[in-house]
Structures are given as C-alpha cells and as structure tokens.
Design an enzyme around this catalytic site. Structure first.
Site, PDB file in Angstrom:
ATOM      1  CG  HIS A 116     -39.812 -72.893   9.860  1.00 32.08           C
ATOM      2  ND1 HIS A 116     -40.100 -71.899   8.948  1.00 32.08           N
ATOM      3  CD2 HIS A 116     -40.476 -72.571  10.991  1.00 32.08           C
ATOM      4  CE1 HIS A 116     -40.923 -71.029   9.505  1.00 32.08           C
ATOM      5  NE2 HIS A 116     -41.159 -71.399  10.749  1.00 32.08           N
ATOM      6  CB  SER A 143     -38.412 -77.659  12.957  1.00 36.14           C
ATOM      7  OG  SER A 143     -38.931 -77.185  14.179  1.00 36.14           O
TER       8      SER A 143
HETATM    9  C1  GAR Z   1     -32.406 -69.498   8.222  1.00 40.29           C
HETATM   10  O1  GAR Z   1     -32.615 -69.007   9.521  1.00 40.29           O
HETATM   11  C2  GAR Z   1     -33.541 -70.435   7.838  1.00 40.29           C
HETATM   12  O2  GAR Z   1     -34.001 -71.212   8.906  1.00 40.29           O
HETATM   13  C3  GAR Z   1     -34.577 -69.463   7.372  1.00 40.29           C
HETATM   14  O3  GAR Z   1     -33.852 -68.503   6.639  1.00 40.29           O
HETATM   15  C4  GAR Z   1     -32.543 -68.386   7.186  1.00 40.29           C
HETATM   16  C5  GAR Z   1     -31.532 -68.528   6.070  1.00 40.29           C
HETATM   17  O4  GAR Z   1     -30.236 -68.253   6.527  1.00 40.29           O
HETATM   18  N1  GAR Z   1     -35.573 -70.102   6.591  1.00 40.29           N
HETATM   19  C6  GAR Z   1     -36.858 -69.795   6.647  1.00 40.29           C
HETATM   20  O5  GAR Z   1     -37.294 -68.887   7.330  1.00 40.29           O
HETATM   21  C7  GAR Z   1     -37.765 -70.635   5.766  1.00 40.29           C
HETATM   22  N2  GAR Z   1     -39.121 -70.485   6.139  1.00 40.29           N
HETATM   23  P1  GAR Z   1     -28.959 -68.591   5.620  1.00 40.29           P
HETATM   24  O6  GAR Z   1     -29.227 -67.993   4.242  1.00 40.29           O
HETATM   25  O7  GAR Z   1     -27.830 -67.901   6.300  1.00 40.29           O
HETATM   26  O8  GAR Z   1     -28.818 -70.074   5.569  1.00 40.29           O
END
Ligand code: GAR
Length: 221
Positions: A116, A143
């Site tokens: 997160h 986190s």
């Molecule tokens: C990441 O920043 C992750 O922490 C967030 O979505 C993004 C996905 O990036 N997740 C959340 O917000 C969950 N609540 P990615 O598809 O490039 O891995």
C-alpha cells in the site's frame, strides 16, 4: 540417500494495473534457488499490462472481469474458485484495486499480502500521495501488510520511507514511492517463502517464531 525434493511455496499474484510490482517480483523469483515460485497471475481487468508481463515471463494468467458480475459477492466467489485452482501457499496483491469480501479474505488469511502506497496506518484507501502532500508531510512511503478483513488495516510487516520534496506533485512522489515498493515487496515475499513470517490471530506478526517488536522501516535515503 538423497533428500526428497521439497515443494516450493506456490505464489499467486493479483494485479489490476501496469504491474511494475509484479515485474519486480518476477525478477526476484528468478534468482538462483529462490524459495518460491509464481504459479499464476490473475487480474480483474482484461487490459491490465500485468497480464502481458506475466505472459512474457511464461507464467499462467487468468482474468475475472469484475464488470461482468452483478455483485461483489458473485465476483469474489468466482475469483476465489479460480484462485483455489492454483492451490496457492501465498497470495500477493500487487496493485489489485478491488475491495475484497470478508469471505475471500478469510479463505486466504495468513497467506495474503498487500503493498500500500503510504506509511500505514496513515492514508488508507486512495490518493495517498496527494493526501500526504496536502497534509504537508515531510516523509511519505510504502507499507507491506498482511491482509485482514480491515481494509488496508492488517498488521504491517515492513515500510520504506520516502522524503517529500517541496516541489513534488502526486505523480513525482508516486514515482519515487514505487521505486521503494519494488525493493521492499520482494524482500517481504522472500521472507514469507522462507517460512520466516507468520500471522498470529488478527494482528500479531511472528518473525522467525518471535513477535516482531517494531515494524521494520527502511529510512528515506
Ligand atoms: C502501487 O503503487 C501499489 O502500491 C498501489 O497500486 C500501485 C500499483 O502499481 N496499490 C494500492 O493502492 C492498493 N491499495 P503497479 O501496477 O505498477 O505495481
């Protein structure tokens, strides 16, 4: 006499978006003698680039398109059916942008992790980077936590801090947080695969069999 081969933990990754965290995990699990294996990648979005990344790495993929289901319960029931087909030891949520029903969470309790983009317990939910900037925070971050029925509220295993710069926009800050996600998440997933991490009850983490005294935090560099 030769020792019998031990099955590696089976990792299932769920992602909705571009899948950069998935990519970091794929690269990490390619390391020699890695103690786990990504057996499948699932998405709720047929167009998710994470599916493309998985396919390029030769990993099985599946899609359960949430727009085709009448209710959250029906979607989660089908998702769970597909997930269980892969018999995962660990479910890794890597940018999986769905709120999960308590039934689904309970089915994988103690073996589901999430990343997160905030220093939990601050900023559960969405728009975390913007909220950190608006609050005037000097330090933001990421986190990794066990998933429980409490949305973004499960016990935190590890965090990495990121300095907020005076000229940051949500986008520039998100970019630097993402870089830390790519470092932190593979570390925690490896710990789990090595059998070092356990969820005790709803809110206690055991590390090497001992209660974790504090959340491990990588300081901002
Ligand atoms: C990441 O920043 C992750 O922490 C967030 O979505 C993004 C996905 O990036 N997740 C959340 O917000 C969950 N609540 P990615 O598809 O490039 O891995």
């Amino acid at each position: 006499m030769q020792a019998a081969p031990v099955d590696k933990p089976r990792i299932l990754v769920l992602a909705s978006g571009s899948g950069t965290n998935l990519q970091a995990l794929i690269e990490s699990t390619r390391e020699r003698d890695y103690p786990g294996e990504i057996v499948a990648v699932g998405s709720n979005r047929p167009q998710s680039f994470a599916l493309e990344r998985a396919a390029q790495a030769g990993i099985e993929t599946f899609t359960v398109d949430h727009t085709r289901f009448e209710s959250r319960e029906a979607f989660d029931a089908e998702l769970r059916r597909q997930m269980e087909g892969y018999q995962p030891d660990l479910v890794v949520l890597a940018g999986f942008m769905r709120i999960l029903t308590p039934e689904l969470v309970r089915a994988f309790q103690g073996r589901m992790l999430n990343v997160h983009p905030s220093l939990l317990p601050k900023y559960r939910g969405l728009n975390t980077h913007q909220r950190a900037i608006e609050a005037g925070d000097l330090v933001h971050g990421v986190s990794v936590h066990f998933v429980t029925e409490d949305l973004d509220g499960g016990p935190v295993i590890a965090r990495a801090e990121v300095e907020v710069r005076p000229d940051d926009s949500p986008e520039t800050l998100a970019e630097r947080v993402l870089q830390q996600e790519h470092i932190l998440y593979p570390i925690v997933v490896r710990w789990f695969c090595e059998g070092r991490l356990q969820l005790a009850g709803q809110d206690r983490i055991l590390f090497d069999g001992q209660p974790m005294p504090t959340v491990m935090t990588l300081p901002a560099s």
